[in-house]
Design a protein around this motif. Structure first.
Motif, PDB file in Angstrom:
ATOM      1  N   ILE A  68     -11.943 -24.454 -78.793  1.00  0.00           N
ATOM      2  CA  ILE A  68     -11.711 -25.200 -77.561  1.00  0.00           C
ATOM      3  C   ILE A  68     -13.045 -25.321 -76.820  1.00  0.00           C
ATOM      4  CG2 ILE A  68     -10.373 -25.327 -75.424  1.00  0.00           C
ATOM      5  CD1 ILE A  68      -8.621 -25.261 -77.931  1.00  0.00           C
ATOM      6  N   ASN A  69     -13.477 -26.542 -76.584  1.00  0.00           N
ATOM      7  CA  ASN A  69     -14.768 -26.785 -75.935  1.00  0.00           C
ATOM      8  C   ASN A  69     -14.616 -27.175 -74.465  1.00  0.00           C
ATOM      9  OD1 ASN A  69     -16.281 -26.383 -78.348  1.00  0.00           O
ATOM     10  ND2 ASN A  69     -15.619 -28.392 -79.025  1.00  0.00           N
ATOM     11  N   LEU A  70     -13.573 -26.717 -73.840  1.00  0.00           N
ATOM     12  CA  LEU A  70     -13.268 -27.120 -72.470  1.00  0.00           C
ATOM     13  C   LEU A  70     -14.311 -26.621 -71.473  1.00  0.00           C
ATOM     14  CD1 LEU A  70     -11.193 -28.835 -71.107  1.00  0.00           C
ATOM     15  CD2 LEU A  70      -9.702 -26.862 -70.921  1.00  0.00           C
TER      16      LEU A  70
ATOM     17  N   ILE B 230      -5.732 -19.473 -70.520  1.00  0.00           N
ATOM     18  CA  ILE B 230      -5.242 -19.166 -71.867  1.00  0.00           C
ATOM     19  C   ILE B 230      -5.676 -20.255 -72.844  1.00  0.00           C
ATOM     20  CG2 ILE B 230      -3.140 -19.005 -73.282  1.00  0.00           C
ATOM     21  CD1 ILE B 230      -1.850 -17.575 -70.825  1.00  0.00           C
ATOM     22  N   LEU B 231      -5.571 -21.492 -72.415  1.00  0.00           N
ATOM     23  CA  LEU B 231      -5.998 -22.601 -73.267  1.00  0.00           C
ATOM     24  C   LEU B 231      -7.501 -22.551 -73.512  1.00  0.00           C
ATOM     25  CD1 LEU B 231      -5.382 -25.242 -74.741  1.00  0.00           C
ATOM     26  CD2 LEU B 231      -5.611 -26.421 -72.566  1.00  0.00           C
ATOM     27  N   LYS B 232      -8.282 -22.344 -72.453  1.00  0.00           N
ATOM     28  CA  LYS B 232      -9.741 -22.304 -72.580  1.00  0.00           C
ATOM     29  C   LYS B 232     -10.217 -21.179 -73.489  1.00  0.00           C
ATOM     30  CE  LYS B 232     -12.073 -22.195 -68.912  1.00  0.00           C
ATOM     31  NZ  LYS B 232     -12.613 -21.992 -67.568  1.00  0.00           N
ATOM     32  N   SER B 233      -9.531 -20.061 -73.457  1.00  0.00           N
ATOM     33  CA  SER B 233      -9.951 -18.905 -74.249  1.00  0.00           C
ATOM     34  C   SER B 233      -9.575 -19.022 -75.719  1.00  0.00           C
ATOM     35  CB  SER B 233      -9.345 -17.623 -73.671  1.00  0.00           C
ATOM     36  OG  SER B 233      -7.943 -17.609 -73.884  1.00  0.00           O
ATOM     37  N   GLY B 234      -8.751 -20.019 -76.047  1.00  0.00           N
ATOM     38  CA  GLY B 234      -8.324 -20.181 -77.439  1.00  0.00           C
ATOM     39  C   GLY B 234      -7.139 -19.310 -77.800  1.00  0.00           C
ATOM     40  N   LYS B 235      -6.525 -18.667 -76.818  1.00  0.00           N
ATOM     41  CA  LYS B 235      -5.389 -17.783 -77.077  1.00  0.00           C
ATOM     42  C   LYS B 235      -4.055 -18.523 -77.089  1.00  0.00           C
ATOM     43  CE  LYS B 235      -7.697 -13.730 -75.293  1.00  0.00           C
ATOM     44  NZ  LYS B 235      -7.731 -12.674 -74.301  1.00  0.00           N
TER      45      LYS B 235
ATOM     46  N   GLN C 173     -12.218 -37.633 -74.857  1.00  0.00           N
ATOM     47  CA  GLN C 173     -11.302 -37.794 -75.972  1.00  0.00           C
ATOM     48  C   GLN C 173     -10.816 -36.412 -76.435  1.00  0.00           C
ATOM     49  OE1 GLN C 173     -10.255 -40.771 -77.424  1.00  0.00           O
ATOM     50  NE2 GLN C 173     -11.225 -41.613 -75.594  1.00  0.00           N
ATOM     51  N   PRO C 174      -9.639 -36.347 -77.072  1.00  0.00           N
ATOM     52  CA  PRO C 174      -9.149 -35.052 -77.571  1.00  0.00           C
ATOM     53  C   PRO C 174     -10.150 -34.353 -78.493  1.00  0.00           C
ATOM     54  CG  PRO C 174      -7.391 -36.670 -77.677  1.00  0.00           C
ATOM     55  CD  PRO C 174      -8.646 -37.410 -77.285  1.00  0.00           C
ATOM     56  N   GLY C 175     -10.870 -35.116 -79.280  1.00  0.00           N
ATOM     57  CA  GLY C 175     -11.869 -34.537 -80.175  1.00  0.00           C
ATOM     58  C   GLY C 175     -13.043 -33.915 -79.449  1.00  0.00           C
ATOM     59  N   ASP C 176     -13.237 -34.274 -78.186  1.00  0.00           N
ATOM     60  CA  ASP C 176     -14.277 -33.636 -77.381  1.00  0.00           C
ATOM     61  C   ASP C 176     -13.847 -32.226 -76.986  1.00  0.00           C
ATOM     62  OD1 ASP C 176     -15.740 -36.030 -77.448  1.00  0.00           O
ATOM     63  OD2 ASP C 176     -14.829 -36.744 -75.584  1.00  0.00           O
ATOM     64  N   ILE C 177     -12.548 -32.017 -76.882  1.00  0.00           N
ATOM     65  CA  ILE C 177     -11.994 -30.742 -76.430  1.00  0.00           C
ATOM     66  C   ILE C 177     -11.704 -29.807 -77.608  1.00  0.00           C
ATOM     67  CG2 ILE C 177     -10.041 -29.649 -75.246  1.00  0.00           C
ATOM     68  CD1 ILE C 177      -9.783 -32.318 -73.681  1.00  0.00           C
ATOM     69  N   LEU C 178     -11.097 -30.361 -78.653  1.00  0.00           N
ATOM     70  CA  LEU C 178     -10.697 -29.568 -79.819  1.00  0.00           C
ATOM     71  C   LEU C 178     -11.629 -29.818 -80.984  1.00  0.00           C
ATOM     72  CD1 LEU C 178      -6.889 -30.385 -79.663  1.00  0.00           C
ATOM     73  CD2 LEU C 178      -8.035 -28.374 -78.730  1.00  0.00           C
TER      74      LEU C 178
END
Length: 67
Positions: A5-7, A34-39, A58-63
């Motif tokens: 996760i590259n948030l 939780i999302l940012k930590s990858g958990k 874009q979603p690919g920028d985040i994931l």
């Protein structure tokens, strides 16, 4: 987990705090953390859409998949 996760990077580039994003997308700071930590085990498309809309990305920028 091979999904990264590259948030944090996107938030830093947009000069936005997690708290501000959480408010914009109507998500608790705890759930965003939780999302940012990858958990997180999953992410709803509606949440992903809201994040992309708020951050103009874009979603690919985040994931990112890393083998």
């Amino acid at each position: 987990m091979p999904i990264q996760i590259n948030l944090d990077n996107i938030l830093a580039n947009k000069d936005m705090k997690s708290k501000e994003l959480a408010e914009i997308i109507n998500l608790t700071e705890a759930n965003l953390s939780i999302l940012k930590s990858g958990k997180a085990k999953a992410v709803r498309f509606s949440t992903l859409e809201a994040i992309c809309k708020a951050l103009k990305c874009q979603p690919g920028d985040i994931l990112e998949y890393i083998d």
